[in-house]
Design a protein around this motif. Structure first.
Motif, short mmCIF file in Angstrom:
data_model
loop_
_atom_site.label_atom_id
_atom_site.label_comp_id
_atom_site.label_asym_id
_atom_site.label_seq_id
_atom_site.Cartn_x
_atom_site.Cartn_y
_atom_site.Cartn_z
N PHE A 1 0.87 -1.18 0.00
CA PHE A 1 0.00 0.00 0.00
C PHE A 1 0.90 1.24 0.00
CE2 PHE A 1 -3.19 3.01 1.23
CZ PHE A 1 -4.36 2.50 0.67
N PHE A 2 0.82 1.99 -1.08
CA PHE A 2 1.71 3.15 -1.26
C PHE A 2 0.98 4.46 -1.06
CE2 PHE A 2 4.21 -0.04 -3.39
CZ PHE A 2 5.52 0.37 -3.21
N PRO A 3 1.47 5.32 -0.19
CA PRO A 3 0.94 6.69 -0.18
C PRO A 3 1.36 7.37 -1.48
CG PRO A 3 2.82 6.52 1.32
CD PRO A 3 2.59 5.15 0.73
N GLY A 4 0.75 8.48 -1.79
CA GLY A 4 1.15 9.15 -3.03
C GLY A 4 0.34 10.39 -3.31
N PHE A 5 0.60 10.95 -4.48
CA PHE A 5 0.10 12.28 -4.80
C PHE A 5 -1.05 12.27 -5.80
CE2 PHE A 5 4.50 12.68 -3.44
CZ PHE A 5 4.41 13.71 -2.53
N ASN A 6 -1.53 11.09 -6.16
CA ASN A 6 -2.68 11.07 -7.08
C ASN A 6 -3.59 9.89 -6.75
OD1 ASN A 6 -1.77 8.70 -8.42
ND2 ASN A 6 -0.35 9.94 -9.63
N GLN A 7 -4.67 9.78 -7.51
CA GLN A 7 -5.69 8.78 -7.17
C GLN A 7 -5.31 7.36 -7.55
OE1 GLN A 7 -9.27 10.52 -8.75
NE2 GLN A 7 -9.42 11.93 -7.02
N ARG A 8 -4.18 7.20 -8.21
CA ARG A 8 -3.69 5.84 -8.50
C ARG A 8 -2.81 5.32 -7.36
NH1 ARG A 8 -3.76 8.92 -12.79
NH2 ARG A 8 -1.57 9.53 -12.67
N THR A 9 -2.76 6.08 -6.27
CA THR A 9 -2.00 5.68 -5.08
C THR A 9 -2.95 5.77 -3.88
OG1 THR A 9 -1.35 7.92 -4.48
CG2 THR A 9 0.04 6.79 -6.10
N GLY A 10 -2.38 5.52 -2.69
CA GLY A 10 -3.21 5.56 -1.48
C GLY A 10 -3.46 6.97 -0.95
N GLY A 11 -2.88 7.99 -1.57
CA GLY A 11 -3.09 9.37 -1.11
C GLY A 11 -2.20 9.71 0.09
N LEU A 12 -2.51 10.79 0.74
CA LEU A 12 -1.71 11.29 1.86
C LEU A 12 -2.55 11.30 3.13
CD1 LEU A 12 -0.09 14.34 0.06
CD2 LEU A 12 0.96 12.12 0.49
N GLN A 13 -1.87 11.40 4.26
CA GLN A 13 -2.59 11.45 5.54
C GLN A 13 -3.16 12.85 5.74
OE1 GLN A 13 -1.38 9.36 9.05
NE2 GLN A 13 0.61 9.02 8.14
N ILE A 14 -4.46 12.94 5.64
CA ILE A 14 -5.12 14.25 5.80
C ILE A 14 -6.28 14.06 6.77
CG2 ILE A 14 -6.22 16.19 4.61
CD1 ILE A 14 -4.98 15.11 1.98
N GLU A 15 -6.16 14.58 7.97
CA GLU A 15 -7.22 14.42 8.94
C GLU A 15 -8.42 15.28 8.54
OE1 GLU A 15 -4.23 15.53 9.56
OE2 GLU A 15 -3.26 14.39 11.15
N SER A 16 -9.61 14.80 8.86
CA SER A 16 -10.78 15.59 8.53
C SER A 16 -10.74 16.87 9.39
CB SER A 16 -12.03 14.75 8.76
OG SER A 16 -12.80 15.25 9.77
N GLY A 17 -11.08 18.00 8.78
CA GLY A 17 -11.08 19.26 9.52
C GLY A 17 -9.72 19.94 9.58
N LEU A 18 -8.70 19.31 8.98
CA LEU A 18 -7.36 19.91 9.06
C LEU A 18 -7.32 21.28 8.39
CD1 LEU A 18 -4.27 19.59 9.73
CD2 LEU A 18 -4.02 18.73 7.41
N THR A 19 -7.84 21.35 7.17
CA THR A 19 -7.75 22.64 6.47
C THR A 19 -8.64 23.69 7.13
OG1 THR A 19 -9.25 21.68 4.87
CG2 THR A 19 -7.01 21.93 4.16
N ALA A 20 -9.76 23.26 7.71
CA ALA A 20 -10.62 24.23 8.41
C ALA A 20 -9.87 24.80 9.61
CB ALA A 20 -11.91 23.55 8.86
N ARG A 21 -9.16 23.94 10.33
CA ARG A 21 -8.37 24.43 11.48
C ARG A 21 -7.27 25.38 11.01
NH1 ARG A 21 -8.93 19.16 13.05
NH2 ARG A 21 -6.82 18.54 12.52
N CYS A 22 -6.66 25.02 9.91
CA CYS A 22 -5.59 25.87 9.36
C CYS A 22 -6.17 27.22 8.93
CB CYS A 22 -4.96 25.14 8.17
SG CYS A 22 -3.75 26.09 7.27
N GLU A 23 -7.30 27.19 8.23
CA GLU A 23 -7.93 28.43 7.76
C GLU A 23 -8.32 29.33 8.93
OE1 GLU A 23 -7.87 29.46 4.69
OE2 GLU A 23 -6.90 27.55 4.27
N ALA A 24 -8.88 28.72 9.99
CA ALA A 24 -9.29 29.50 11.16
C ALA A 24 -8.06 30.15 11.81
CB ALA A 24 -10.01 28.60 12.17
N PHE A 25 -6.97 29.41 11.85
CA PHE A 25 -5.73 29.95 12.43
C PHE A 25 -5.25 31.15 11.60
CE2 PHE A 25 -1.13 30.11 13.00
CZ PHE A 25 -0.94 29.81 14.34
N LEU A 26 -5.28 30.97 10.28
CA LEU A 26 -4.77 32.04 9.41
C LEU A 26 -5.69 33.26 9.40
CD1 LEU A 26 -3.48 29.92 6.38
CD2 LEU A 26 -2.17 30.85 8.29
N ALA A 27 -6.99 33.02 9.62
CA ALA A 27 -7.94 34.14 9.60
C ALA A 27 -7.87 34.97 10.87
CB ALA A 27 -9.37 33.59 9.42
N ASP A 28 -7.31 34.39 11.92
CA ASP A 28 -7.23 35.10 13.21
C ASP A 28 -5.95 35.94 13.22
OD1 ASP A 28 -6.77 35.88 15.78
OD2 ASP A 28 -7.17 33.92 16.70
#
Ligand code: TRH
Length: 391
Positions: free
Chosen positions: A153-180
């Motif tokens: 099982f390979f992680p990777g950068f496209n849909q022909r791989t397993g993708g990357l570890q991205i927790e749900s809500g990660l970008t929302a937390r990042c956006e909230a941090f940047l907006a403050d």
């Protein structure tokens, strides 16, 4: 007899993740992140087997280094001491993952082969942007003697791989941090970073000692723009000590010309994300911080883990070939930072070129993050694959 599953709820998926810490923190960093995400977002009962609890404690201070079994943030953590042990087929989980081809105990494999249905066995590989990965992702590898199949099982950068570890809500937390408007300054102030230092171009520096750090410091020091470089304790110690003129312990700092270098403590994993979000530019390394820097949606320079015969240069170039924010100056910087170009590193010319591209890189880094998010995340992809095999 060792039991991995005694406290399981009746229908929850159970999973064992084996992690051997080879060097540094990347391996346990990746496995700990995956274990938490499988537990919190998918309700999986995870047992994380780790051989080196001291390294683990550095990224997760709650870990007790003298404990055989402990439960941390809902994950059962077991000290993986050796290859011995007798295991019971009745205690086998639904899914077994060995990280990066670490050899799991023979007794464990035997117990896996004796249960019905047999666990789905995955070898979670390291991340690379090389194209061959797409052909090998999810390939089966039958055990030579036992009725077991292991899948790559390979992680990777496209849909022909397993993708990357991205927790749900990660970008929302990042956006909230940047907006403050206060978030970055308040976060950095916890480590003694002053308002004036935060107002400068802030850069986090996480790299291996081989990088041309002294050259980059000289370019920053002699430049026309105030720069604050935040470096975690234990990173690039020789170059940082030479700049500071004293041991690079957390809290140490010095200013020369337009550059201030400040040593931060090595922070727990979630705070490392905040550090990436708080900075204008990040230098990341290895695998996990490399991915986190991309998910921060900020410009970053990658220092890849060095390999024999410069194999890592092939991987670096494969990444640069697909990376949307690989502008000419960024390419030149990453190649120089990794010793992958013919000419001298020459940060005196490469840094101003990169600095001039930063506004454009801000936009491209966000676009790249969007592209990565569209691939789905590794934990979900992994569970989907395991379910398809178990059918
Ligand atoms: O520690 P690394 O050099 O790990 C590497 C790579 O994984 C490489 O592929 C592997 O083969 C080699 O080790 C043996 O760099 P990486 O992957 O970025 O992992 C660092 C982890 O430490 C990551 O999870 C982020 C975390 N971290 C913190 O939690 N706090 C900090 O202050 C810092 C700087 C990092």
């Amino acid at each position: 007899m060792l039991s991995t599953t005694s406290s399981q709820a009746p229908h929850a998926t159970s999973l064992a993740l084996f992690c051997k810490v080879v060097d540094n923190y990347g391996d346990i960093g990746i496995c700990w992140r995956l274990a938490r995400q499988l537990q919190t977002e998918h309700g999986v009962i995870v047992t994380l087997w780790v051989d080196d609890l001291k390294s683990f404690q550095r990224i997760c201070p709650e870990i007790a280094t003298d404990c055989e079994t402990q439960e941390i943030q809902g994950v059962i953590v077991r000290h993986w001491r050796d290859q011995d042990g007798v295991f019971d087929a009745a205690d086998m989980p639904d899914i077994v993952i060995e990280f990066f081809a670490c050899d799991i105990p023979p007794g464990y494999i035997k117990a896996m082969s004796e249960c019905t249905p047999r666990p789905v066995w995955l070898n979670l590989e390291g991340l690379t942007a090389e194209a061959w990965v797409e052909g090998c992702h999810t390939l089966p590898s039958p055990h030579p003697q036992l009725p077991l199949t292991k899948y790559f099982f390979f992680p990777g950068f496209n849909q022909r791989t397993g993708g990357l570890q991205i927790e749900s809500g990660l970008t929302a937390r990042c956006e909230a941090f940047l907006a403050d408007p206060r978030a970055a300054a308040d976060f950095l102030a916890k480590f003694g970073v002053t308002e004036a230092e935060t107002a400068a171009l802030t850069v986090s520096l996480f790299c291996y000692p081989q990088a041309p750090i002294a050259d980059l410091f000289a370019a920053w020091r002699d430049g026309d723009r105030a720069i604050t470089c935040l470096v975690p304790e234990g990173v690039a110690t020789d170059a940082v000590q030479a700049f500071l003129g004293r041991p690079p312990v957390a809290g140490a700092h010095a200013t020369q010309g337009t550059l201030t270098v400040r040593v931060l403590p090595f922070v727990p994993q979630p705070d490392y994300d905040k550090l990436l979000w708080a900075c204008d530019l990040n230098f990341a390394r290895g695998e996990d911080s490399f991915v986190r820097a991309q998910l921060a949606g900020k410009p970053f320079v990658w220092h890849i883990y060095p390999q024999d015969e410069n194999l890592h240069h092939v991987k670096l170039k494969a990444f640069l070939a697909i990376y949307k924010a690989a502008t000419p100056a960024m390419q030149a910087m990453m190649l120089a930072w990794n010793g992958a170009c013919m000419e001298q590193a020459d940060m005196a010319t490469r840094w101003p070129a990169l600095a001039a591209e930063l506004p454009q890189l801000d936009d491209l880094s966000m676009e790249w993050r969007q592209q990565l998010l569209a691939n789905g995340d590794l934990a979900s992809n992994l569970l989907k694959f395991a379910a398809s095999v178990r059918k």
